[in-house]
Design a protein around this motif. Structure first.
Motif, PDB file in Angstrom:
ATOM      1  N   LEU A 325       0.835  -1.194   0.000  1.00 19.89           N
ATOM      2  CA  LEU A 325       0.000   0.000   0.000  1.00 19.89           C
ATOM      3  C   LEU A 325       0.873   1.249   0.000  1.00 19.89           C
ATOM      4  O   LEU A 325       1.923   1.280   0.654  1.00 19.89           O
ATOM      5  N   PRO A 334      -4.435   7.017   1.133  1.00 19.34           N
ATOM      6  CA  PRO A 334      -3.629   6.862  -0.077  1.00 19.34           C
ATOM      7  C   PRO A 334      -2.813   8.123  -0.349  1.00 19.34           C
ATOM      8  O   PRO A 334      -3.313   9.250  -0.221  1.00 19.34           O
ATOM      9  N   HIS A 361      -2.857   2.076  -5.482  1.00 19.71           N
ATOM     10  CA  HIS A 361      -1.694   1.727  -4.664  1.00 19.71           C
ATOM     11  C   HIS A 361      -0.664   1.015  -5.535  1.00 19.71           C
ATOM     12  O   HIS A 361      -0.986   0.558  -6.645  1.00 19.71           O
ATOM     13  N   TYR A 367      -8.104  -1.343  -3.614  1.00 23.08           N
ATOM     14  CA  TYR A 367      -8.508   0.039  -3.337  1.00 23.08           C
ATOM     15  C   TYR A 367      -9.096   0.137  -1.929  1.00 23.08           C
ATOM     16  O   TYR A 367      -9.877  -0.720  -1.513  1.00 23.08           O
ATOM     17  N   SER A 373     -10.651   5.249   3.212  1.00 24.64           N
ATOM     18  CA  SER A 373      -9.718   5.901   2.298  1.00 24.64           C
ATOM     19  C   SER A 373      -9.240   7.239   2.857  1.00 24.64           C
ATOM     20  O   SER A 373      -8.173   7.731   2.469  1.00 24.64           O
TER      21      SER A 373
END
Length: 462
Positions: A325, A334, A361, A367, A373
């Motif tokens: 990640l 992210p 990633h 995801y 997120s």
């Protein structure tokens, strides 16, 4: 998609609003979803705050692909201008959606690990061609291994609230005092819960929308016959400024603005005092069992009966440890998304529209979406999550043009996240503590709307 993943489902972790929306978009694209939900029912986390009203209307919390999936059953969206409670959202939208998805949703199925089949995070060889392997534990203790072509983690952050400690770690004594601490907005309509707080002094730690909600609820309780003597002690790590109570009457989400004004009224009307510049270091029991909060600078507050900790949430990344990640070191979001949602710079209305590219990633086809997120950022709205999964699923389907065409207009001003008042037509969503600047004002115990009484006067500043 490689030959080794042909015919495999896309695993969606979490059967909350964003996970179920992801499944609807996958079906619309002809991709088989498999939704894995740790709780006993769909929307288990939402049901935990069923007494709380969202500050978004029905028009803003129903995903378009999900609505299309529901339409043939005769389902119609409730009045788009009204505000659902968590219970309304779960019962009247999320549960019917889960029922339409049928055996594509498995409840009582906790994901314990995700990796590439035959490849730990170190191995490069043929990594991208291998299916994902998802380890799960069922409610009866049985373990299972599921293979997937892609993984969409919409498990949220509800199960991992942040602690009271100002350093991000539990305060000394916090775990030992667990019998008098909650990390949720209490449901004061529940007689047992009501009795716990009625006539008592309760510290509320946090400065987001959930803290507003708790303060307003305690103030309402104080105005009732059985709640006489109920008092709140609002603990803030920063000072009180013009933005403390959100956008007020200027907020483009009126219910969100009303929530901040209700919290301000709780303090103005004398139902709560506010302690500013207080970073909790320890929670100590007095001889009578009550709790005393101690700050990092050594200040000790008068004892309280209960503590409500509403300092935000953080993502559980432990079961994703074998995946590669790319996460921001501060927000745990992210890396490409983090600058767009940094709470030092953005409210939910100023978040730049984003999709699969910002959510991607180094590990292809995995995801993190929805609240997860956003990592530790508090600025998430449901409509943001719906747009995320629309873009992500388009990318998984190979429709790059659609995936890149991210369009979303969000309401500006005010605070975001948090939980709202359940007893008024105007109210919110899920909470995280707002983040202050580098400077800390001089700590003081103040009562807004009345002369400030400085009972603690340690110096502050940068």
């Amino acid at each position: 998609m490689s030959e080794s993943t042909t015919g495999l489902p896309t695993v969606v972790i979490g059967a909350g609003p964003i996970g179920l929306a992801a499944a609807a978009h996958l079906i619309e694209r002809g991709i088989e979803p498999l939704v894995l939900e740790a709780g006993p029912t769909a929307a288990s986390a939402v049901r935990d705050w069923s007494h709380v009203r969202l500050f978004s209307t029905w028009a803003e919390v129903v995903d378009p692909a999900a609505e299309k999936l529901l339409a043939p059953t005769g389902w119609t969206r409730p009045d788009p201008d009204t505000y659902p409670s968590g219970g309304d959202w779960a019962d009247n939208y999320l549960q019917p959606l889960a029922e339409i998805l049928g055996d594509k949703v498995r409840t009582g199925t906790r994901v314990t690990g995700v990796s590439r089949s035959g490849r730990d995070r170190i191995v490069d060889a043929d990594r991208a061609t291998q299916p994902f392997v998802v380890h799960v534990t069922h409610a009866d203790g049985r373990e299972e291994r599921i293979f997937a072509r892609a993984v969409i983690d919409a498990s949220g952050t509800w199960a991992t609230p942040s602690p009271a400690g100002g350093s991000g770690l539990p305060a000394l004594g916090e775990r030992a005092a667990a019998d008098r601490i909650t990390y949720r907005v209490p449901d004061l309509d529940d007689p047992a819960v009501r009795a716990r707080y009625a006539g008592r002094r309760t510290a509320v730690i946090g400065s987001g929308a959930s803290a507003f909600t708790a303060l307003a609820h305690l103030a309402d309780l104080a105005k009732t016959e059985d709640g006489a003597g109920t008092r709140g002690l609002w603990i803030l790590r920063r000072g009180i400024s013009g933005s403390t109570f959100g956008g007020g009457e200027a907020d483009q989400l009126p219910a969100r603005g009303a929530l901040g004004l209700a919290a301000k009224a709780a303090v103005d009307d004398g139902h709560a005092d506010a302690v500013t510049g207080f970073r909790t270091d320890a929670i100590e029991r007095d001889t009578d069992g009550r709790l005393a909060l101690v700050a990092e600078d050594g200040r000790r507050l008068d004892a309280v009966d209960e503590v409500i900790v509403l300092t935000g949430f953080r993502p559980d990344l432990t079961f994703l440890d074998e995946l590669r990640l790319g996460l921001d070191e501060r927000l745990q979001a992210p890396a490409e998304l983090a600058p767009l949602i940094d709470p030092n710079q953005h409210s939910c209305g100023t978040v730049y529209p984003h999709g699969h590219r910002e959510l991607s990633h180094p590990e292809q086809d995995v995801y993190l979406v929805g609240m997860k997120s956003y990592g530790r950022a508090p600025t998430f709205l449901a409509m943001t999550g719906y747009e995320q999964v629309r873009s992500v699923v388009a990318a998984l389907a190979g429709d790059t043009d659609s995936a890149d065409r991210v369009e979303l207009t969000l309401p500006e001003t005010g605070v975001c996240g948090g939980a709202g008042l359940f007893d008024t037509p105007d109210t919110p969503d899920t909470d995280q503590e707002a983040v202050g600047g580098c400077c800390t004002p001089a700590p003081a115990l103040i009562q807004l709307g009345a002369p400030a009484t400085a009972r603690t006067t340690a110096s502050g500043g940068c």
